[in-house]
Scaffold this active site. Sequence first.
Site, PDB file in Angstrom:
ATOM      1  N   ILE A  42     100.608   3.569 -42.027  1.00  0.00           N
ATOM      2  CA  ILE A  42     102.001   3.251 -42.341  1.00  0.00           C
ATOM      3  C   ILE A  42     102.903   4.129 -41.476  1.00  0.00           C
ATOM      4  O   ILE A  42     102.623   5.315 -41.271  1.00  0.00           O
ATOM      5  CB  ILE A  42     102.277   3.486 -43.843  1.00  0.00           C
ATOM      6  CG1 ILE A  42     101.283   2.690 -44.707  1.00  0.00           C
ATOM      7  CG2 ILE A  42     103.719   3.146 -44.187  1.00  0.00           C
ATOM      8  CD1 ILE A  42     101.311   1.187 -44.510  1.00  0.00           C
ATOM      9  N   HIS A  43     103.986   3.540 -40.996  1.00  0.00           N
ATOM     10  CA  HIS A  43     104.875   4.275 -40.089  1.00  0.00           C
ATOM     11  C   HIS A  43     106.329   3.947 -40.358  1.00  0.00           C
ATOM     12  O   HIS A  43     106.660   2.951 -40.993  1.00  0.00           O
ATOM     13  CB  HIS A  43     104.528   3.951 -38.628  1.00  0.00           C
ATOM     14  CG  HIS A  43     104.695   2.500 -38.294  1.00  0.00           C
ATOM     15  ND1 HIS A  43     105.871   1.977 -37.820  1.00  0.00           N
ATOM     16  CD2 HIS A  43     103.843   1.453 -38.402  1.00  0.00           C
ATOM     17  CE1 HIS A  43     105.725   0.669 -37.624  1.00  0.00           C
ATOM     18  NE2 HIS A  43     104.507   0.321 -37.982  1.00  0.00           N
ATOM     19  N   GLN A  44     107.189   4.828 -39.818  1.00  0.00           N
ATOM     20  CA  GLN A  44     108.628   4.574 -39.844  1.00  0.00           C
ATOM     21  C   GLN A  44     108.871   3.433 -38.884  1.00  0.00           C
ATOM     22  O   GLN A  44     108.369   3.455 -37.765  1.00  0.00           O
ATOM     23  CB  GLN A  44     109.398   5.799 -39.344  1.00  0.00           C
ATOM     24  CG  GLN A  44     109.190   7.044 -40.158  1.00  0.00           C
ATOM     25  CD  GLN A  44     109.745   8.267 -39.454  1.00  0.00           C
ATOM     26  OE1 GLN A  44     109.892   8.293 -38.237  1.00  0.00           O
ATOM     27  NE2 GLN A  44     110.039   9.287 -40.236  1.00  0.00           N
ATOM     28  N   GLY A  82     106.655  -4.319 -38.419  1.00  0.00           N
ATOM     29  CA  GLY A  82     105.998  -3.085 -37.999  1.00  0.00           C
ATOM     30  C   GLY A  82     104.486  -3.241 -38.036  1.00  0.00           C
ATOM     31  O   GLY A  82     103.743  -2.276 -38.063  1.00  0.00           O
TER      32      GLY A  82
END
Length: 120
Positions: A42-44, A82
């Site tokens: 998971i990422h920004q 994303g």
Amino acid sequence: MQTIYQTTITRIGDFAREALSDQMLITFREGAPQDIQDYCFIHQHGVTEGELHRGACMELANVRYPVTAVGEVAMQNLRELGHITLRFDGCEHAEFPGSVHVKGITPDDIPLGSILKFID
């Protein structure tokens, strides 16, 4: 060099590292449904500048990988969700419409806080 996309890994799903043994890394932006988060890094969510294409480079935790193939919806998925499925197999044709293939050794692990970026 132009940065096409850059983000930071903020959470690692319980089963996300298992995909590395299959030469695969799956990402999703923060806020993804929990059942999806369990299998993803998971990422920004970052902003995309330009288009990802064969011949660009992916940089992950300061290691560079040449991009060898980009599926037809990979950029749309990255831009909107994303989400990207990275394959460390160097294939010259995308296996699935949402996959991106790179050439290089699959990382053993990807630490929390690692930066993922695509550069042209």
